[in-house]
Scaffold this active site. Structure first.
Site, PDB file in Angstrom:
ATOM      1  N   VAL A  82     -39.696  -6.314 -47.707  1.00  0.00           N
ATOM      2  CA  VAL A  82     -39.530  -7.539 -48.420  1.00  0.00           C
ATOM      3  C   VAL A  82     -39.927  -8.806 -47.707  1.00  0.00           C
ATOM      4  O   VAL A  82     -40.224  -9.599 -48.143  1.00  0.00           O
ATOM      5  CB  VAL A  82     -37.784  -7.605 -48.421  1.00  0.00           C
ATOM      6  CG1 VAL A  82     -37.411  -8.856 -49.231  1.00  0.00           C
ATOM      7  CG2 VAL A  82     -37.173  -6.522 -49.263  1.00  0.00           C
ATOM      8  N   GLU A 108     -39.165   3.529 -39.518  1.00  0.00           N
ATOM      9  CA  GLU A 108     -37.633   2.715 -39.404  1.00  0.00           C
ATOM     10  C   GLU A 108     -36.870   3.709 -40.436  1.00  0.00           C
ATOM     11  O   GLU A 108     -37.272   3.699 -41.530  1.00  0.00           O
ATOM     12  CB  GLU A 108     -37.711   1.336 -39.698  1.00  0.00           C
ATOM     13  CG  GLU A 108     -36.078   0.981 -39.368  1.00  0.00           C
ATOM     14  CD  GLU A 108     -35.823  -0.641 -39.676  1.00  0.00           C
ATOM     15  OE1 GLU A 108     -36.250  -1.062 -40.761  1.00  0.00           O
ATOM     16  OE2 GLU A 108     -35.368  -1.424 -38.821  1.00  0.00           O
ATOM     17  N   LYS A 149     -28.138 -17.167 -48.800  1.00  0.00           N
ATOM     18  CA  LYS A 149     -27.714 -15.771 -49.884  1.00  0.00           C
ATOM     19  C   LYS A 149     -27.606 -14.689 -49.087  1.00  0.00           C
ATOM     20  O   LYS A 149     -28.562 -14.338 -48.399  1.00  0.00           O
ATOM     21  CB  LYS A 149     -29.043 -15.710 -50.804  1.00  0.00           C
ATOM     22  CG  LYS A 149     -28.712 -14.558 -51.679  1.00  0.00           C
ATOM     23  CD  LYS A 149     -30.028 -13.651 -51.772  1.00  0.00           C
ATOM     24  CE  LYS A 149     -29.949 -12.117 -51.574  1.00  0.00           C
ATOM     25  NZ  LYS A 149     -28.661 -11.500 -51.684  1.00  0.00           N
ATOM     26  N   GLN A 201     -28.800   4.684 -48.782  1.00  0.00           N
ATOM     27  CA  GLN A 201     -28.954   4.867 -47.183  1.00  0.00           C
ATOM     28  C   GLN A 201     -28.928   6.235 -46.814  1.00  0.00           C
ATOM     29  O   GLN A 201     -29.363   6.649 -45.995  1.00  0.00           O
ATOM     30  CB  GLN A 201     -28.244   3.849 -46.435  1.00  0.00           C
ATOM     31  CG  GLN A 201     -28.479   3.687 -45.169  1.00  0.00           C
ATOM     32  CD  GLN A 201     -30.230   3.188 -45.145  1.00  0.00           C
ATOM     33  OE1 GLN A 201     -30.446   2.463 -45.816  1.00  0.00           O
ATOM     34  NE2 GLN A 201     -30.913   3.486 -44.152  1.00  0.00           N
ATOM     35  N   GLU A 260     -37.835 -11.911 -39.514  1.00  0.00           N
ATOM     36  CA  GLU A 260     -37.157 -11.102 -38.537  1.00  0.00           C
ATOM     37  C   GLU A 260     -37.013  -9.748 -39.198  1.00  0.00           C
ATOM     38  O   GLU A 260     -36.384  -9.693 -39.979  1.00  0.00           O
ATOM     39  CB  GLU A 260     -35.816 -11.418 -38.016  1.00  0.00           C
ATOM     40  CG  GLU A 260     -36.004 -12.694 -37.078  1.00  0.00           C
ATOM     41  CD  GLU A 260     -36.752 -12.538 -35.833  1.00  0.00           C
ATOM     42  OE1 GLU A 260     -36.890 -11.208 -35.274  1.00  0.00           O
ATOM     43  OE2 GLU A 260     -37.134 -13.317 -35.110  1.00  0.00           O
ATOM     44  N   CYS A 265     -31.394  -3.441 -36.375  1.00  0.00           N
ATOM     45  CA  CYS A 265     -32.750  -3.528 -36.236  1.00  0.00           C
ATOM     46  C   CYS A 265     -33.208  -3.166 -34.858  1.00  0.00           C
ATOM     47  O   CYS A 265     -34.248  -2.667 -34.588  1.00  0.00           O
ATOM     48  CB  CYS A 265     -33.214  -4.938 -36.385  1.00  0.00           C
ATOM     49  SG  CYS A 265     -32.098  -6.230 -35.573  1.00  0.00           S
ATOM     50  N   GLY A 314     -34.375  -9.062 -42.575  1.00  0.00           N
ATOM     51  CA  GLY A 314     -34.325  -7.997 -43.508  1.00  0.00           C
ATOM     52  C   GLY A 314     -35.472  -6.949 -43.279  1.00  0.00           C
ATOM     53  O   GLY A 314     -36.108  -6.929 -42.025  1.00  0.00           O
ATOM     54  N   SER A 315     -35.733  -6.005 -44.364  1.00  0.00           N
ATOM     55  CA  SER A 315     -36.924  -5.368 -44.133  1.00  0.00           C
ATOM     56  C   SER A 315     -38.320  -5.613 -44.052  1.00  0.00           C
ATOM     57  O   SER A 315     -38.261  -6.613 -44.719  1.00  0.00           O
ATOM     58  CB  SER A 315     -36.739  -4.191 -45.230  1.00  0.00           C
ATOM     59  OG  SER A 315     -36.893  -4.983 -46.588  1.00  0.00           O
TER      60      SER A 315
END
Ligand code: NAP
Length: 495
Positions: A232, A385, A175, A331, A250, A284, A228-229
């Site tokens: 999540v 972040e 996905k 964003q 990660e 990242c 991802g974040s």
């Protein structure tokens, strides 16, 4: 009417059950629709998992060097199509061509590394504590892998997961991020052309809430690899953990570059420009914290501001531009929100701090490179972040303070120090709390054959890249072979 793109399930391109579509737009020119992508839900995931489970029965039995040979062919096709892949990636997510070419190259490197790993997949053999007995261990495939990826490295990150998962003998449900479904489609096309049998890879387009959650919760998916974040990632960990799935996470970063009083300042300047404003700060591993020794603080900031004034911001398809747009409107709002937070916290805005909306920037999500000085370590702009071109600068009096300011952070992905002092170098290697430390280099620049990942809230201890990711995508079978012809009881008959 925009071109329509489908899911790839059971060896066929098919529309999602919902009959709905989502648009993918160019962030440098939001009038350009890249394509309409089929919007999937749990029903499509169910179907994909069913076929992936079936395909696993045969795929796991194909010798790993043969699986590796398919990935090698995929790498060759990526070499042939590198420029096309890079241009489409710039159109769909904005970063400049030099960087999207690098992103594709990372995929190529990962393919060739994975192909060779198909001939290795090393494990251990050990002596037995009993006579006429051997102890062996093997790396076994696990089953169906659910792979969920972000948009900022739309080729590199999927290949970091897909290629080792396949070489290890797993089948895949992939996905991609909703902002980069085109690059994902190109990658799956390449794998099909390279000879991957039907059902071994299944691409399911759609939103994180619908498709991502269905993957994470599906009882027939054995492992989840997510990049991802942190928000999540936490949610995924608790849902997948409840089913005792293997999970690799990660997550976010808040990476710092330290510049000491003895540093080569020109080199450190190049490092921070590339680290903070490359990919418009949306990495990242982006440098979002700059820790400057007080002896060079003012001089270095003057150099930095002069260099920023020469950066060209614009459409990444033009080779003259250094910095592309942010990924989407939301964003832009997040980044600008943090700029306002920084001003409210009393940090001094030196440059930037606003969206760019005039002329060439009118139709894109552009934001000016931004630097805050007089930042203190506990300010939110130094802790959280931001994922944009915002650099926060803290002044320190010595090396010990630099390390302590660096470590006062919940994240621990990448770190960097510029110094000529060999003693400081090794102390930094030992003491900086991060999964990656660069000496006299920026916080970015991962190579595919080295482990990649972070400590603290950046992840859950797994690593992508290098040999370590093959440990995640396989599990150990321990084998005892007794050729003594009699019952030998370990711990009893030998003592
Ligand atoms: P994100 O919002 O967490 O999304 C990542 C992926 O997860 C996307 O495919 C997303 O789908 C999906 N997703 C969203 N909600 C989900 C849910 N509830 N369940 C399952 N899947 C879900 O992150 P992003 O904005 O794409 O990427 C930026 C973040 O990634 C930053 O925090 C960055 O630091 C981090 N990152 C980390 C690394 C690393 O190696 N440590 C590398 C790159 C990026 P949709 O796109 O459809 O929402």
């Amino acid at each position: 009417m925009a071109e329509q793109y489908l899911n790839y399930i059971d060896g066929k391109w098919r529309p999602a059950e919902s009959g709905q579509w989502f648009e993918n737009r160019n962030p440098a020119n939001w009038d350009e629709v890249i394509g309409a992508f089929t919007r999937s839900d749990r029903r499509d995931v169910d179907r994909a998992v069913q076929v992936a489970r079936k395909a696993f029965d045969e795929w796991r039995l194909m010798p790993a060097p043969h699986r590796g040979a398919i990935i090698k062919r995929a790498g060759d096709l990526m070499v042939e199509r590198k420029e096309l892949l890079a241009r489409d990636m710039t159109r769909e997510m904005g970063k400049v061509l030099a960087e999207t070419r690098g992103d594709v190259q990372e995929g190529i490197d990962t393919a060739y590394y994975a192909a060779v790993e198909g001939r290795r997949l090393f494990s251990h053999t050990t002596p037995s504590e009993l006579p006429n007995k051997m102890n062996l261990s093997f790396r076994m495939p696990i089953g169906v892998a659910g792979l969920i990826t972000p948009w900022n490295f739309p080729m590199a990150i999927p290949t970091w997961k897909i290629f080792p998962a396949l070489v290890c003998g797993n089948t895949v449900i992939f996905k991609p991020a909703s902002d980069t479904p085109l690059t994902a489609t190109h990658l799956v096309d390449i794998l099909i052309e390279a000879g991957l049998p039907p059902g071994v890879i299944n691409l399911v387009h759609g939103g994180g809430g619908a498709v991502g959650t269905a993957i994470v919760e599906h009882p027939d998916i054995d492992l989840i690899s997510f990049t991802g974040s942190s928000v999540v990632g936490r949610e995924i960990n608790s849902r997948a953990g409840a089913q005792l799935k293997r999970v690799s996470l990660e997550l976010g970063g808040k990476n710092a570059q330290i510049v000491m009083d003895d540093a080569d300042l020109d080199l450190a300047l190049e490092g921070v420009l590339w680290g903070a404003f490359g990919t418009t700060g949306q990495r990242c591993t982006a440098t979002s914290r700059l820790i400057l020794h007080e002896a060079i603080h003012d001089r270095f900031l003057d150099m930095l501001l002069a260099a920023i004034s020469k950066l060209n911001i614009g459409d990444g398809l033009s080779e003259a531009n250094h910095v592309g747009p942010l990924i989407n409107q939301s964003q832009v709002e997040i980044v600008h929100g943090y700029v306002e937070i920084g001003q409210g916290e009393g940090a001094r805005l030196l440059v930037g701090g606003h969206p760019l909306k005039e002329g060439d920037h009118a139709a894109g999500w552009f934001y000016s490179p931004t630097v805050f000085a007089d930042v203190t370590p506990r300010m939110r702009i130094f802790q959280e972040e931001i994922f944009g071109p915002v650099l926060s600068v803290v002044r320190v009096k010595d090396f010990d303070e630099a390390v302590s300011v660096h470590n006062d952070c919940v994240y621990g992905l990448s770190s960097s120090i510029f110094t000529q002092d060999v003693n400081r170098v090794f102390r930094a290697v030992r003491d900086l709390e991060a999964g990656i430390t660069y000496i006299n280099g920026p916080t970015i620049g991962a190579e595919c054959h080295m482990p990649f990942g972070g400590v603290k809230e950046t992840g859950n201890g797994h690593r992508e890249g290098g040999w370590s990711v093959y440990e995640f995508f396989s599990e150990i079978k321990t084998v005892y072979v007794d050729f003594s012809g009699k019952l030998q009881r370990a711990q009893i008959d030998n003592y």
